[in-house]
Design an enzyme around this catalytic site. Structure first.
Site, short mmCIF file in Angstrom:
data_model
loop_
_atom_site.label_atom_id
_atom_site.label_comp_id
_atom_site.label_asym_id
_atom_site.label_seq_id
_atom_site.Cartn_x
_atom_site.Cartn_y
_atom_site.Cartn_z
N GLY A 248 -0.05 -5.62 1.01
CA GLY A 248 -0.14 -7.04 1.28
C GLY A 248 0.73 -7.99 0.52
N GLY A 249 1.65 -7.49 -0.31
CA GLY A 249 2.50 -8.41 -1.05
C GLY A 249 3.30 -9.34 -0.16
N CYS A 360 11.71 1.05 2.35
CA CYS A 360 11.93 1.38 0.94
C CYS A 360 12.46 2.81 0.85
CB CYS A 360 10.66 1.20 0.13
SG CYS A 360 9.23 2.14 0.73
#
Length: 429
Positions: A248-249, A360
């Site tokens: 959730g960042g 990522c």
């Protein structure tokens, strides 16, 4: 006449203090190296019933073994007449004992006493003998550590030997702790560097729960590279979709920037952390548990952020398990999933709206190649080039307009995770 009772072995001595944490570390390593699980995925089960301090120690031991696995195994092999199988329990236990004595500052007698409690019989004698031999030889683990051979070769083939060497240096120690600040509480941190506005970098040994402002929701943990995709969308008041959103960042960033956010993820357990972070920070978003290959929002969004599922090879500094469990087959599977998700997410972008795609991963199949193929098949989208003032000093966009972060970049500032990200605009209906 009394009945013979037979021979009973003497009772086994009680385990030395600290053994439960080492036994949990053994379970973690087994989960990663033998069963192919992510270390975070196995953490709760492997450390069940442990105090928080023992849980943290087990994680630290296992992670340090994974950082140094190639060199640890070379040491073990140098002291054994016949090579131990990769999955032999004696090898696992020796890794745990050696990494404590050689890297974590544990006195050798304590490292071996807690290790011997994990094995019985012949393996116990073997572990004791090999450990003693290496201690008498004043064995050391070199810096920087060696990557697994196939990982080094893959990075070097894609990005060159210099980047592969930088990856070796990057796994030598845990990376710094990065914080993204809530805009309403963006007070400066004394002596903490800031790579971008609203971002601060703290030492790697910082204890998150003890830092000021955590309980009040003044910030959240987020590597600088992971914070950039949402920054590429910027502020707004329209509708935004955060796809594959947990933990959730990026949802928090978009909500804090003014967007009406719908956050979607297939994992309900990971979404629990997103709910916790929203409650802690006082930010709001609509949270949906759904499979993106079957779900549809029912509206066109002004901005869509697809932080796609990937091999995660770019976050090896924080999750060294990926060095040992990610194989070409998984990379290919993730690239195939991304090829399905990206055009699906693109349908939900209104004309003139933005689509940010990020992974990522260090693999071109999950980044550059994915986007080149998408653009060839979707002429209604074009790259909206990333500008220099949108990036931390020392980073620059590729001439094609996307950003690729690699080991060795920002090394003097503590480095950053490996990411690929690109901002696209829907230029036609």
């Amino acid at each position: 006449m009394p009945r013979p009772t037979g021979h009973r072995p003497p009772p086994r001595p009680a385990d030395p203090p600290g053994t439960p944490a080492r036994r949990a570390a053994l379970r973690l390593l087994d989960a990663v190296l033998r069963r192919g699980l992510a270390i975070e995925q196995a953490l709760d089960t492997s450390t069940q019933g442990l105090a928080p301090s023992d849980r943290g120690l087990a994680h630290a031991i296992a992670a340090e073994v994974l950082r140094r696995l190639t060199d640890l195994d070379d040491l073990i092999d140098s002291a054994t007449r016949n090579r131990l199988p990769d999955d032999a329990k004696a090898r696992f236990v020796l890794r745990i004992a050696l990494v404590q004595a050689l890297r974590l500052g544990t006195p050798p007698h304590a490292a071996i006493s807690t290790a011997l409690a994990l094995v019985d019989g012949g393996p116990r004698k073997l572990v004791h003998g090999v450990f003693g031999t290496l201690m008498r030889q004043n064995a050391v683990l070199t810096d920087p550590p060696a990557l697994p051979g196939d990982v080094y070769a893959r990075i070097a083939a894609n990005w060159g030997a210099r980047v592969a060497d930088a990856a070796c240096a990057a796994i030598a120690a845990p990376p710094p702790l990065d914080l993204t600040m809530h805009p309403a509480h963006d007070a400066s941190w004394p002596n903490a560097p800031s790579l971008r506005p609203g971002h601060y970098r703290l030492p790697s040994d910082s204890t998150v729960l003890e830092l000021p402002g955590f309980a009040e929701g003044h910030w959240w943990v987020q590597d600088i590279a992971a914070s950039l995709p949402a920054r590429l969308i910027g502020g707004g008041s329209g509708r935004a979709l955060d796809l594959c959103a947990a933990p959730g960042g990026k949802t928090l960033q978009l909500a804090a920037a003014g967007w009406d956010v719908t956050a979607v993820d297939v994992s309900e357990s990971r979404l629990a952390r997103l709910h916790e972070n929203l409650e802690r920070t006082g930010l709001s978003a609509t949270v949906v548990a759904a499979d993106l290959l079957r779900w549809a929002p029912g509206f066109e969004a002004d901005a869509v952020l697809l932080d796609a599922p990937c091999s995660a090879t770019g976050i090896f500094r924080r999750h060294p398990d990926v060095l040992h469990r990610v194989r070409p087959r998984l990379i290919a599977e993730m690239a195939e999933l991304q090829a399905q998700l990206l055009p699906r997410a693109a349908r939900w972008v209104r004309p003139g709206g933005l689509l940010v795609y990020a992974t990522c991963s260090l693999e071109p199949e999950e980044g550059e190649q994915q986007i080149e193929r998408f653009l060839a098949q979707h002429p209604e989208f074009a790259i909206d080039p990333i500008l220099p003032d949108e990036l931390p000093e020392g980073l620059s966009a590729h001439p094609r307009g996307w950003l690729r972060t690699l080991p060795g970049m920002l090394a003097e500032q503590g480095g950053l995770d490996g990411f690929f990200m690109v901002r696209l605009m829907r230029v036609a209906a």
